[in-house]
Design a protein around this motif. Structure first.
Motif, PDB file in Angstrom:
ATOM      1  N   TYR A 295       0.841  -1.195   0.000  1.00 40.70           N
ATOM      2  CA  TYR A 295       0.000   0.000   0.000  1.00 40.70           C
ATOM      3  C   TYR A 295       0.879   1.250   0.000  1.00 40.70           C
ATOM      4  O   TYR A 295       1.812   1.372   0.798  1.00 40.70           O
ATOM      5  N   HIS A 345     -10.315   3.298   0.585  1.00 42.04           N
ATOM      6  CA  HIS A 345      -9.295   2.264   0.391  1.00 42.04           C
ATOM      7  C   HIS A 345      -9.486   1.107   1.370  1.00 42.04           C
ATOM      8  O   HIS A 345      -9.359  -0.059   0.990  1.00 42.04           O
ATOM      9  N   ILE A 349     -10.021  -2.697   0.448  1.00 39.51           N
ATOM     10  CA  ILE A 349      -9.093  -3.736   0.891  1.00 39.51           C
ATOM     11  C   ILE A 349      -9.861  -4.866   1.548  1.00 39.51           C
ATOM     12  O   ILE A 349      -9.596  -6.055   1.300  1.00 39.51           O
ATOM     13  N   LEU A 357      -2.556  -4.709   4.998  1.00 39.26           N
ATOM     14  CA  LEU A 357      -1.868  -3.848   4.041  1.00 39.26           C
ATOM     15  C   LEU A 357      -0.435  -3.669   4.532  1.00 39.26           C
ATOM     16  O   LEU A 357      -0.171  -3.656   5.729  1.00 39.26           O
ATOM     17  N   TYR A 359       2.430  -1.116   4.541  1.00 38.01           N
ATOM     18  CA  TYR A 359       2.524   0.338   4.415  1.00 38.01           C
ATOM     19  C   TYR A 359       3.909   0.752   3.929  1.00 38.01           C
ATOM     20  O   TYR A 359       4.923   0.471   4.574  1.00 38.01           O
ATOM     21  N   PHE A 551      -1.695  -2.818  -4.085  1.00 38.28           N
ATOM     22  CA  PHE A 551      -3.029  -2.228  -4.023  1.00 38.28           C
ATOM     23  C   PHE A 551      -3.098  -0.982  -4.898  1.00 38.28           C
ATOM     24  O   PHE A 551      -4.040  -0.807  -5.658  1.00 38.28           O
ATOM     25  N   GLU A 561      -6.490  -1.539  -7.058  1.00 40.30           N
ATOM     26  CA  GLU A 561      -7.467  -0.508  -6.716  1.00 40.30           C
ATOM     27  C   GLU A 561      -8.298  -0.193  -7.962  1.00 40.30           C
ATOM     28  O   GLU A 561      -7.782  -0.170  -9.078  1.00 40.30           O
TER      29      GLU A 561
END
Length: 606
Positions: A295, A345, A349, A357, A359, A551, A561
């Motif tokens: 992400y 988001h 997800i 996720l 990061y 993503f 996405e």
């Protein structure tokens, strides 16, 4: 920032396939057409003649026009359907005259069967009439080569569910009867071994249909759908109903009592005289803590961040012109918009079935570091967990990474969204991108007792002091180089193996002039191939986790996405149109939903 790794020069290999046979139309002669007409006449008296026994409760049209390859099983199919009708109180009209496709011509019928039709069999006026009839409550039943029909009519692609791609030689295979609640499959056991011509399809229809039967590709040669091979399915279409089966190539099929019962149940359902749940197959509830999405919180807009961040990469001018080949459904958003973009988001997800996720974090005091609290809060509201991707920020060393991990633990370790692996003693998870830049990682020993720290490599000689490996690369997953060896090593040594899968890779707008390496999405086939590789123990090495690249890394075109189905014109943007048989706005979430499917399969396999 677009990230090219050494492995990305590996390209996906495509298996040879038998091409679609539309060109054979040109080889059909007038004599063949005459023989066909005589055959139908012998069966039914004349094209369009009805066969009735007793009082018919509804009427069915069987349409078998071909403008390409012609199956010699068509007469057997007409005979079988006519006999089924005579025995079950419905009448059958068989025709190859497309002029019946008008409002008046279709009005008497409850169902229309496309029996091994091929090529372009309806003109535009007839297409419009048929679409109106279906969407107003009519029923469509496609048999076998019905999937080799009307390639230039997008509505038909939705109706049939998936178009024909290729087929191997006729052979025996095991059919898995996934859903035996439908009247077409209720008479069958869990599996059914039979001989037929097994179609491969251009896309996997599963996200938009209810799959009733699939093929076990391990039981025959030539399956090309990465282990998930629907062969019979149904779905609503407007106010109407659509059913398709790839079975029925051979004439012998139509004397098989099990296949006849399948056809009978399909006709009754498409005619609306019996009911069944044909909504898309539901993904099991919940998310998988073993599927992790990379992400990216590095985007910004003038309204929130004070200037554009990342969207302008490659010399572009947002908001309509951005450094990506796909355009986000949310537009060029701000990663600090917690109530808007970030909240959406987290919902997406969760829809994807991924529970974690990863990061993208660029060091203490970085832009991304400043947004971490807000993203964690948004993730907690949706039940999503957060792991960490330690990026190659300026001045990064093994000691600084160890200090970063300790700092993140102190700052956020008690946050409800902070990911801790229940299967590994409640440890947090950290992925270290481009770990091969540093040769001595002994400083990690200070933090690996309480944390899982993964190196980006499959080279097991380069993972001393790490807790395991991941790959990140969005292209290499198509061939999975070194995956089995890495997975076997990890399992033998109590380490984590988290290979990365991706839907494709394309960054030529973010990196002007770059045309390689790239990997096309192939309407979802690339993503399926990479997932299939990961989950196949003989290829993927039995992963602990599967990580998804990504993503929302828009510059690399690896995003799942949702991408805008109608992006700003004039910039050459691509869309997800066609992914898994979806079109228009319905395609925007295709990769989210496909991730949910694979996440569920991963959990089942584990």
């Amino acid at each position: 920032m677009s990230r090219l790794s050494l492995q990305r020069r590996l390209s996906a290999r495509r298996r040879p396939s038998v091409p679609r046979r539309r060109s054979l139309l040109r080889r059909l002669t007038t004599a063949v057409a005459a023989v066909t007409a005589l055959t139908l006449a012998a069966l039914l008296g004349a094209p369009g003649a009805q066969a009735r026994t007793g009082e018919a409760s509804f009427q069915v049209l069987v349409f078998s026009k071909t403008a390409g390859f012609r199956h010699d099983s068509i007469p057997a199919g007409i005979k079988a359907l006519t006999e089924l009708g005579a025995a079950n109180s419905f009448s059958v009209t068989a025709t190859e005259d497309a002029s019946v496709f008008s409002a008046a011509g279709l009005a008497p019928y409850k169902a229309v069967v496309f029996l091994s039709t091929t090529g372009d069999v309806l003109n535009t006026t007839q297409q419009n009439a048929f679409q109106t009839w279906i969407d107003s409550g009519g029923g469509y039943l496609g048999v076998h080569a019905a999937a080799d029909t009307e390639y230039d009519w997008p509505y038909y692609g939705q109706l049939v569910g998936a178009w024909f791609k290729s087929h191997p030689a006729i052979q025996q295979a095991k059919v898995v009867n996934e859903d035996r609640s439908h009247p077409a499959t209720a008479h069958l056991g869990p599996t059914w071994t039979r001989t037929d011509e097994w179609y491969n399809y251009r896309t996997n229809p599963r996200p938009g249909v209810r799959v009733l039967q699939s093929l076990d590709e391990s039981t025959y040669s030539g399956g090309e759908m990465s282990g998930d091979h629907p062969i019979t399915w149904c779905h609503p279409q407007g106010q109407g109903r659509a059913f398709y089966t790839g079975l029925g190539h051979t004439a012998e099929s139509y004397t098989d009592s099990n296949f006849r019962s399948l056809l009978l149940g399909a006709v009754r359902w498409t005619a609306g005289t019996v009911t069944a749940n044909c909504g898309p197959t539901t993904t099991p509830a919940g998310t998988s803590s073993n599927v992790h999405l990379f992400y990216y919180p590095w985007y910004g807009t003038p309204q929130t961040a004070g200037s554009w961040r990342h969207w302008q990469q490659g010399g572009h001018t947002p908001p309509t012109d951005i450094g990506a080949d796909l355009y986000p459904a949310l537009g060029p958003y701000d990663s600090g918009d917690y109530a808007g973009a970030v909240a959406q988001h987290m919902r997406w997800i969760r829809q994807s079935g991924a529970g974690v996720l990863v990061y993208s974090w660029w060091g203490q005091g970085s832009y991304e570091d400043g947004l971490a609290q807000g993203v964690l809060d948004a993730a907690a509201r949706e039940g999503v967990k957060v792991a960490w991707h330690i990026e190659p920020y300026g001045g990064r060393t093994a000691a600084s990474v160890a200090a970063d991990i300790a700092s993140l633990d102190r700052r956020f370790g008690d946050h409800p969204a902070y990911y801790r692996s229940a299967e590994h003693g409640g440890k947090g998870a950290f992925y270290v991108f481009e770990s091969l830049r540093i040769t001595d990682w002994s400083a990690l020993d200070a933090v690996t007792g309480d944390n899982i720290v993964l190196a980006q490599t499959t080279d097991t000689s380069k993972i001393a002091h790490f807790s395991g490996m991941y790959t990140y690369d969005g292209i290499a997953g198509a061939t999975a180089p070194g995956w089995k060896q890495a997975g076997d090593y990890a399992r033998a040594n109590g380490l984590i193996w988290a290979p990365s899968v991706a839907p494709g890779y394309l960054d030529d707008r973010a990196v002007p002039g770059n045309t390689t390496p790239t990997l096309g999405r192939a309407a979802g086939a690339t993503y399926d191939k990479e997932w299939s590789n990961a989950l196949d123990p003989a290829i993927g090495g039995s992963p602990t986790w599967v990580s998804v690249t990504s993503f929302n890394e828009w510059h690399e075109g690896s995003s799942i996405e949702p991408a805008d189905a109608t992006p700003p014109a004039g910039h050459g943007y691509q869309t997800y149109d066609g992914a898994y048989g979806r079109t228009g706005a319905n395609a925007e979430t295709a990769y989210l939903d496909r991730t949910a499917y694979w996440a569920a399969r991963f959990e089942q396999a584990r």
